[in-house]
Design a protein around this motif. Structure first.
Motif, short mmCIF file in Angstrom:
data_model
loop_
_atom_site.label_atom_id
_atom_site.label_comp_id
_atom_site.label_asym_id
_atom_site.label_seq_id
_atom_site.Cartn_x
_atom_site.Cartn_y
_atom_site.Cartn_z
N GLY A 196 30.65 26.90 -34.97
CA GLY A 196 29.44 27.45 -35.33
C GLY A 196 28.54 27.34 -34.86
O GLY A 196 27.65 27.88 -35.49
N TRP B 226 26.16 25.86 -44.05
CA TRP B 226 25.82 25.30 -43.12
C TRP B 226 24.95 23.60 -43.52
O TRP B 226 24.63 22.93 -42.96
N SER C 207 31.21 24.39 -45.61
CA SER C 207 30.05 25.16 -44.79
C SER C 207 31.58 26.24 -44.30
O SER C 207 31.21 27.66 -43.25
#
Length: 313
Positions: free
Chosen positions: A122, A264, A294
């Motif tokens: 991420g 996010w 997310s």
């Protein structure tokens, strides 16, 4: 510290409805949540994972097959697709399997793997978007004169992205903070819930280097870039014509960044909240929404890239 053992702080393993009986998310589901909730999450994660894996595979394959797509900006976009593919391949798959059972039956090692993988890939994705923003700033604003960005520059940027992201996501596996179960018990993440100095110091450092810093790169780059594009749009003739393709690519990158941040930001805000107030009482289902939301970011970027990139058509 053995990262493959259960967290020593047993208070993290108490469900909101439990008063004296510890809840172990590695052995059974949270009693206060009905099974259909987990089944719904499993179905959603299956859909997101399948879409993400297929879409990102397509972006990687198309870029490899067509020579005209092998440009520095596309290298960074492919890197983003690789990171998204790996987020889904690890975190998405594990999350689907654990929600089928309703608890983290795969064990502590899989919890650490999911927590690390989703966090690491991420952050690679976020820094890739920061790199895209910086690349657009260099190309459009030309602060370095007529210097042209080449493949070697993109390679150096991507090497920085992966190494820097690894530096700040590996510490929880080595004793500085930890990766642990979320409130709902079927996903794992950095230990936002502990009020200890060890965890707080890591979380503050992590947010500064892996969220605030890339976000500042994006905002500064696009602040300067937007001012430049406004000036260009006011001019007529050859300058406006030659910059049109660059403006289209820039618009595509802006939308990709917005989509990523929309997905996010709730999770980042939630993490800050529980870090600042570790004793806050939240329904586990409510607390799980930002983390699951997310992961949908891995689906949007390939769609944006395909539909807005004229070179693909």
């Amino acid at each position: 510290m053995d990262v493959f053992k259960a967290p020593e702080n047993k208070s993290l393993l108490f469900g909101p409805s439990a008063s004296s009986i510890p809840w172990d998310p590695f052995r059974h589901p949270l009693a206060s949540i009905e099974p259909w909730n987990f089944q719904l999450l499993a179905a959603l994660m299956f859909l997101v994972t399948v879409l993400s894996l297929s879409e990102n595979s397509l972006v990687i394959l198309v870029t490899y097959k067509f020579k005209q797509l092998r440009q520095p900006v596309n290298y960074v976009i492919v890197n983003l697709s690789v990171a998204d593919f790996l987020v889904s391949g690890t975190g998405g798959t594990i999350s689907f399997l654990t929600n089928l059972k309703g608890y983290f039956y795969l064990g502590h090692w899989a919890c650490v793997l999911e927590g690390f993988a989703v966090t690491f890939f991420g952050i690679v994705g976020l820094w890739s978007l920061a790199l895209l923003a910086f690349e657009r700033y260099i190309v459009i604003c030309r602060p370095l004169g007529n210097m042209r960005l080449r493949g070697k520059h993109a390679a150096l940027g991507l090497a920085f992205v992966w190494i820097f992201s690894l530096i700040w996501t590996i510490p929880p596996t080595m004793g500085w903070s930890s990766y642990t179960n979320s409130k709902i018990g079927t996903t794992c993440e950095p230990n936002w819930y502990s009020g200890s100095y060890n965890n707080h110091s890591y979380i503050i450092t992590f947010f500064t280097t892996c969220f605030i810093l890339p976000l500042m790169v994006i905002l500064v780059s696009y602040g300067k870039l937007m001012r430049k594009l406004r000036k260009v749009s006011d001019t007529q003739g050859r300058l406006g014509t030659t910059r049109k393709p660059e403006k289209q690519v820039t618009q595509m990158v802006v939308i990709m960044i917005l989509a990523f941040l929309i997905c996010w930001s709730p999770y980042a805000a939630f993490s800050i909240l529980v870090t600042a107030c570790p004793t806050i009482e939240l329904d586990p289902r409510l607390a799980a929404i930002p983390a699951f939301f997310s992961k949908t970011a891995t689906v949007y970027n390939p769609i944006i890239y395909v539909f807005m990139n004229k070179q693909v058509w």
